[in-house]
Design an enzyme around this catalytic site. Structure first.
Site, short mmCIF file in Angstrom:
data_model
loop_
_atom_site.label_atom_id
_atom_site.label_comp_id
_atom_site.label_asym_id
_atom_site.label_seq_id
_atom_site.Cartn_x
_atom_site.Cartn_y
_atom_site.Cartn_z
N TYR A 30 -19.08 -1.23 7.05
CA TYR A 30 -19.49 -1.06 8.44
C TYR A 30 -18.37 -1.23 9.46
O TYR A 30 -18.59 -1.03 10.65
CB TYR A 30 -20.62 -2.05 8.76
CG TYR A 30 -21.83 -1.84 7.88
CD1 TYR A 30 -22.62 -0.71 8.01
CD2 TYR A 30 -22.15 -2.75 6.87
CE1 TYR A 30 -23.72 -0.50 7.19
CE2 TYR A 30 -23.25 -2.55 6.05
CZ TYR A 30 -24.03 -1.43 6.21
OH TYR A 30 -25.11 -1.22 5.40
N ASN A 81 -30.70 2.73 15.20
CA ASN A 81 -30.17 2.46 13.88
C ASN A 81 -31.16 1.48 13.26
O ASN A 81 -31.12 0.29 13.55
CB ASN A 81 -28.77 1.86 13.93
CG ASN A 81 -28.18 1.66 12.56
OD1 ASN A 81 -28.90 1.55 11.57
ND2 ASN A 81 -26.87 1.57 12.50
N HIS A 87 -35.86 2.93 5.18
CA HIS A 87 -36.35 3.26 3.85
C HIS A 87 -37.67 2.60 3.52
O HIS A 87 -38.21 2.82 2.44
CB HIS A 87 -35.31 2.84 2.80
CG HIS A 87 -33.91 2.94 3.30
ND1 HIS A 87 -33.29 4.15 3.53
CD2 HIS A 87 -33.02 1.99 3.67
CE1 HIS A 87 -32.07 3.93 4.00
NE2 HIS A 87 -31.88 2.63 4.10
N ASP A 94 -44.44 5.31 12.63
CA ASP A 94 -45.61 5.60 13.46
C ASP A 94 -45.34 5.29 14.93
O ASP A 94 -45.76 6.05 15.82
CB ASP A 94 -46.82 4.82 12.96
CG ASP A 94 -47.36 5.34 11.63
OD1 ASP A 94 -46.95 6.44 11.19
OD2 ASP A 94 -48.19 4.63 11.03
N HIS A 109 -26.84 6.15 11.60
CA HIS A 109 -26.39 5.24 10.56
C HIS A 109 -24.87 5.23 10.55
O HIS A 109 -24.24 6.29 10.55
CB HIS A 109 -26.91 5.67 9.18
CG HIS A 109 -28.40 5.65 9.11
ND1 HIS A 109 -29.10 4.50 8.93
CD2 HIS A 109 -29.30 6.66 9.25
CE1 HIS A 109 -30.39 4.78 8.94
NE2 HIS A 109 -30.55 6.09 9.15
N ILE A 110 -24.29 4.05 10.56
CA ILE A 110 -22.84 3.90 10.61
C ILE A 110 -22.20 4.40 9.32
O ILE A 110 -21.21 5.12 9.34
CB ILE A 110 -22.48 2.43 10.88
CG1 ILE A 110 -22.98 2.02 12.27
CG2 ILE A 110 -20.98 2.19 10.74
CD1 ILE A 110 -22.96 0.52 12.54
N SER A 111 -22.78 4.03 8.19
CA SER A 111 -22.23 4.45 6.90
C SER A 111 -22.89 5.75 6.44
O SER A 111 -23.95 6.14 6.96
CB SER A 111 -22.44 3.35 5.84
OG SER A 111 -23.82 3.26 5.51
N ARG A 120 -31.21 4.40 -0.42
CA ARG A 120 -30.78 4.63 0.97
C ARG A 120 -30.87 6.10 1.37
O ARG A 120 -30.72 6.43 2.54
CB ARG A 120 -29.36 4.13 1.18
CG ARG A 120 -29.23 2.62 1.06
CD ARG A 120 -27.84 2.16 1.44
NE ARG A 120 -27.61 0.80 1.04
CZ ARG A 120 -28.00 -0.27 1.74
NH1 ARG A 120 -28.63 -0.12 2.88
NH2 ARG A 120 -27.75 -1.48 1.29
#
Length: 153
Positions: A30, A81, A87, A94, A109-111, A120
């Site tokens: 990260y 994020n 997941h 919702d 998402h950073i990665s 993931r």
């Protein structure tokens, strides 16, 4: 988009579990940038774009859902994020569905989640997001803000 519309645009940047640990937790994945650094970067960018930005981080799913409901009520666009909730959380999906039908949201998402563990690779949120930015580091937040500021659907 006109300046008047940009001024009216309000964006919530929401970060889920463990993102308060940016800069400390798994820096090899990260990076060393902290969440405070990200917020400073986005405040400056939002100011240059003439839009309003607010920030929220929680490690508690119900609190995040409450904040997303508030964003929906206020007509805010969202950059999120969702961390591990990506997941696992149908409830967050919702809540974000109401945002998707309104101002819209961008999943960040950073990665590169697709190059990591198999679990993931699935997101409950991506199918209803206006867009998904994955693996571009913390700059992904800025790209999302720029996109929302342009007012594209």
């Amino acid at each position: 988009m006109t300046t008047d519309n940009k001024t009216a645009l309000r964006v919530l940047v929401a970060n889920g579990p463990n993102l308060d640990r940016l800069g400390k937790r798994e820096p090899d994945i990260y990076g060393s940038t902290t969440l405070e650094d990200v917020q400073t970067m986005l405040r400056e960018r939002a100011e240059s774009l003439g839009i309003s930005v607010s920030f929220y981080q929680s490690n508690h799913e119900g609190d995040m859902i409450d904040r997303i409901h508030h964003a929906a009520d206020e007509g805010e666009a969202v950059i999120i994020n969702p961390g591990g909730w990506t997941h696992t959380s149908v409830a967050l999906r919702d809540a974000l569905a109401e945002i998707a039908d309104g101002a819209g949201f961008i999943e960040v998402h950073i990665s590169n989640v697709h190059s990591r563990e198999d679990f993931r690779r699935h997101s409950y949120l991506s199918p209803i997001a206006r867009g998904v930015i994955v693996g571009l580091g913390v700059e992904g937040y800025t790209y999302a803000l720029d996109f929302l500021a342009r007012g594209e659907k």
